[in-house]
Each structure stands twice: as structure tokens, then as C-alpha cells.
Write an enzyme that holds these catalytic residues in place. Structure first.
Site, PDB file in Angstrom:
ATOM      1  N   HIS A  50      71.289  38.225 -87.238  1.00 12.79           N
ATOM      2  CA  HIS A  50      72.226  37.900 -85.676  1.00 12.79           C
ATOM      3  C   HIS A  50      71.424  37.651 -85.050  1.00 12.79           C
ATOM      4  O   HIS A  50      69.801  37.624 -84.790  1.00 12.79           O
ATOM      5  CB  HIS A  50      72.376  39.098 -85.376  1.00 12.79           C
ATOM      6  CG  HIS A  50      73.937  39.340 -86.157  1.00 12.79           C
ATOM      7  ND1 HIS A  50      74.956  40.421 -84.891  1.00 12.79           N
ATOM      8  CD2 HIS A  50      74.820  39.097 -86.809  1.00 12.79           C
ATOM      9  CE1 HIS A  50      75.973  40.774 -85.541  1.00 12.79           C
ATOM     10  NE2 HIS A  50      75.738  40.076 -86.649  1.00 12.79           N
ATOM     11  N   GLU A  52      69.726  38.246 -82.797  1.00 18.89           N
ATOM     12  CA  GLU A  52      68.334  39.324 -81.983  1.00 18.89           C
ATOM     13  C   GLU A  52      67.590  38.663 -82.918  1.00 18.89           C
ATOM     14  O   GLU A  52      66.536  39.304 -82.779  1.00 18.89           O
ATOM     15  CB  GLU A  52      69.463  40.478 -81.054  1.00 18.89           C
ATOM     16  CG  GLU A  52      69.653  40.673 -80.580  1.00 18.89           C
ATOM     17  CD  GLU A  52      71.315  40.100 -80.800  1.00 18.89           C
ATOM     18  OE1 GLU A  52      73.004  40.663 -79.395  1.00 18.89           O
ATOM     19  OE2 GLU A  52      71.833  39.570 -81.685  1.00 18.89           O
ATOM     20  N   CYS A  78      75.607  44.005 -80.564  1.00 17.64           N
ATOM     21  CA  CYS A  78      76.185  44.858 -81.856  1.00 17.64           C
ATOM     22  C   CYS A  78      75.575  46.383 -82.401  1.00 17.64           C
ATOM     23  O   CYS A  78      74.508  46.156 -81.834  1.00 17.64           O
ATOM     24  CB  CYS A  78      76.575  43.969 -82.737  1.00 17.64           C
ATOM     25  SG  CYS A  78      75.469  44.304 -83.925  1.00 17.64           S
ATOM     26  N   ASP A 211      98.079   6.524 -89.714  1.00 14.71           N
ATOM     27  CA  ASP A 211      97.002   6.261 -89.790  1.00 14.71           C
ATOM     28  C   ASP A 211      96.636   6.533 -91.133  1.00 14.71           C
ATOM     29  O   ASP A 211      95.691   6.384 -91.361  1.00 14.71           O
ATOM     30  CB  ASP A 211      96.884   6.804 -87.665  1.00 14.71           C
ATOM     31  CG  ASP A 211      97.032   6.022 -87.170  1.00 14.71           C
ATOM     32  OD1 ASP A 211      97.229   4.708 -87.211  1.00 14.71           O
ATOM     33  OD2 ASP A 211      96.902   6.693 -85.737  1.00 14.71           O
ATOM     34  N   ARG A 218      81.322  12.008 -87.992  1.00 13.42           N
ATOM     35  CA  ARG A 218      81.320  10.998 -88.792  1.00 13.42           C
ATOM     36  C   ARG A 218      79.948  10.547 -87.757  1.00 13.42           C
ATOM     37  O   ARG A 218      79.354   9.735 -88.318  1.00 13.42           O
ATOM     38  CB  ARG A 218      82.277   9.855 -89.245  1.00 13.42           C
ATOM     39  CG  ARG A 218      82.883  10.401 -89.891  1.00 13.42           C
ATOM     40  CD  ARG A 218      83.921   9.279 -90.791  1.00 13.42           C
ATOM     41  NE  ARG A 218      84.762   8.825 -89.208  1.00 13.42           N
ATOM     42  CZ  ARG A 218      85.773   9.089 -89.105  1.00 13.42           C
ATOM     43  NH1 ARG A 218      86.362  10.481 -89.793  1.00 13.42           N
ATOM     44  NH2 ARG A 218      87.014   8.495 -88.080  1.00 13.42           N
TER      45      ARG A 218
END
Length: 322
Positions: A50, A52, A78, A211, A218
Site C-alpha cells: 500500500h 503508506e 487500513c 467500425d 494507444r
């Protein structure tokens, strides 16, 4: 000092939107008593350290842990152990006295746990919303948007739905004959940024037949190894298997669905935090008149051909159902 640190943290966390599902993008900045930045880091993928822990590890590598005075983090640390140790424990291993939190954890199972635990351990907790700085309101908005997909997922089980909608000068979504787009380079860059932060793309069979779009990122580097879901709404079975096979070869997890609500439930169960709708006029309007969207990004071609396209972003209000 604190506002600048939050701005830096938001910038860092934003770079990892789309890489962390089912975790939220989070960043942490560590300051010494004079406000100097000692370290800064962002969570990069689920199962990895994480923010921290990464920031503290930087201080350990630089032998500056003893100087840590203030922790600035976009989301409440957390206080539970999953695939990684609790961030509260990491913080308590440092001399940090002040913890600035951008937003409380929206997860109803753990909300308030990290902040309360640190307070009971004698560390001073502060909220971005209480920061006396003119930049604080906009920073709070940015933090809220950062965790919005995660917040929706942990409270409803559904992903955040962003609808991208491009219109030409006449209000049409259809490009000129022989072209696949009519928007500017800046707008195309924005479209690929939206794809990059999405865990899934939703489209309709009509778009595929018209299409055969790639739906790949990209115009900027994508996250290495990122595999997105591609959901095609196709009640009549019109999409050819060859397109599905080609999309799978591009790395997509392809599924054919009959309705959007079912698709969103399944994507939520798969851990997707944000989905991007890239579809034709009929499906786009159908979604925008439903309660199923959360964010509407409208790209409108500017009347002046020499000017940049105009972009507006609309959010669903909290009072509206998901």
C-alpha cells in the site's frame, strides 16, 4: 504545506487509476517537522504494498524514518490485514505524530477503523475537509473522485459507469464518411485516458458492426499486463465470432450480454471498479436516460475549427439511485 502535499498525493494516485482494482488508487506523502517532503508513493496494484508502506520503505532506504512527522494520505489508512499488512501498523512503527486523511474509508465493514485506531494510539488525526486553505475544497473534490468507483463498489457491489459521448458541430455522433473520429488530438488523448483508467469497456453490437473498434489504449502507455473486460450488448447475436476472437487476441476478456444491468452486476462480481461506455447514439442515450450511469463526459466539437473541443463532465447526484 499540507495542501501542497495533498496536491502531490492526488497527482500520484491519479497516475494509477485503472491499475489497482479491486483496491482504490491511494497515495501517501511523508513530511518532516519543517514540511519538507521525505517520501511519496502510490499503491500500484492489488496484492502489492500500500502507499503508506511504500513511502515508509523509501524513508528506511534513505535513513530518514526518524524524521517522519506528518503523514498525508488520500484515503484513511487500513486497519486490517489482507494480502498486505495493516497500514496503521506501518505508521505506528514511525515517529509520525500527525495523520492527515483525504477521505474516510467508505467500506461499511471497516469505515473509521484506521483513523480511530491511530487516534487511540496517540497520533493526531486531521481531515482534509477541515484544512484551512483555499485549495482544500478542490482537493477534497479530487480525492472524492479518486475513490468514487471504489466507494460505489464496496457499498453497492456495482462498478462506476462513465459514459463517453462525442458530438460534432452539428450535434451528431457519426464521423464523416471514411473517418472513425471527428474530435481533436486533445480529445482523443482524453478518450484514451478514460480507457486506461477503466477496468471494462461496454459497447453495442451496432458499434462493432459499423467500425470494428480496437478499444485499446494507444495514445499513452498502458499498464503492463492490464486485461480489461469488453462487454458487447448484443441481444440478436449479430457480432461475428471473428471479432470476438480478435478482441481476445488483443487481451480483452470478452462477453456478450443481453442487457446492461446484468452486465454491471457481473462486472462488479469480477472486481471491476470503473467501466467506460463507448457506444453509438442509441445505446448512449438509452443509458443516459436510465439510472445506471455515474459520470457523463461530453466532448463537443468547437464551432471554430481552429479551437480545441469543449469538454464537460456531469456527475450523478448522491440522491439519485444507482
Amino acid at each position: 504545506m499540507i495542501a501542497a502535499a495533498f496536491g502531490y498525493a492526488v497527482e500520484l494516485a491519479s497516475q494509477w487509476q485503472g491499475a489497482t482494482a479491486p483496491n482504490p488508487p491511494v497515495a501517501c506523502v511523508l513530511l518532516d517537522a519543517s514540511g519538507e517532503t521525505l517520501a511519496a508513493a502510490a499503491h500500484q496494484r492489488a496484492g502489492g504494498p500500500h502507499a503508506e508502506a511504500l513511502a515508509v520503505s523509501q524513508c528506511r532506504a534513505n535513513d530518514t524514518v526518524h524524521r517522519i512527522h506528518t503523514v498525508v494520505v488520500t484515503l484513511e489508512p487500513c486497519n486490517h490485514t489482507g494480502r498486505t499488512p495493516a497500514c496503521t501498523g506501518v505508521i505506528l512503527q514511525t515517529p509520525a505524530r500527525h495523520i492527515w486523511i483525504g477521505a474516510r474509508d467508505p467500506n461499511p465493514l471497516v469505515a473509521g477503523g484506521g483513523g480511530n485506531y491511530l487516534a487511540h494510539a496517540g497520533r493526531s488525526g486531521h481531515a482534509l475537509a477541515d484544512l484551512d486553505d483555499p485549495a482544500a475544497p478542490k482537493l477534497a473534490e479530487a480525492v472524492t473522485r479518486l475513490i468514487a468507483p471504489f466507494a460505489k463498489h464496496v457499498t453497492t457491489g456495482k462498478p462506476w459507469v462513465t459514459v463517453k459521448h462525442a458530438l460534432d458541430r452539428d450535434g451528431s455522433m457519426i464521423p464523416p464518411a471514411g473517418q472513425k473520429t471527428f474530435t481533436s488530438d486533445a480529445s482523443l488523448d482524453l478518450a484514451h485516458q478514460l480507457r486506461k483508467r477503466a477496468d471494462a469497456v461496454i459497447t453495442g453490437s451496432g458499434t462493432i458492426l459499423a467500425d470494428a473498434p480496437q478499444f485499446t489504449v494507444r495514445r499513452l502507455p498502458d499498464f503492463p499486463g492490464k486485461r480489461r473486460h469488453l462487454v458487447i450488448l448484443d441481444r440478436r447475436g449479430r457480432v461475428p465470432p471473428s471479432y470476438v476472437e480478435a478482441a481476445q487476441a488483443r487481451g480483452f476478456l470478452v462477453s456478450i450480454e443481453a442487457d446492461l444491468a446484468t452486465a454491471l452486476t457481473e462486472l462488479g462480481q469480477a472486481g471491476c471498479l470503473e467501466v467506460l461506455v463507448e457506444a453509438g447514439a442509441e445505446l448512449t442515450q438509452s443509458i443516459l436516460t436510465s439510472p445506471l450511469w455515474d459520470e457523463h463526459v461530453l466532448i463537443r466539437q468547437h464551432p471554430d475549427p481552429t479551437a480545441d473541443d469543449r469538454v464537460t463532465v456531469r456527475y450523478r447526484t448522491n440522491s439519485e439511485p444507482h
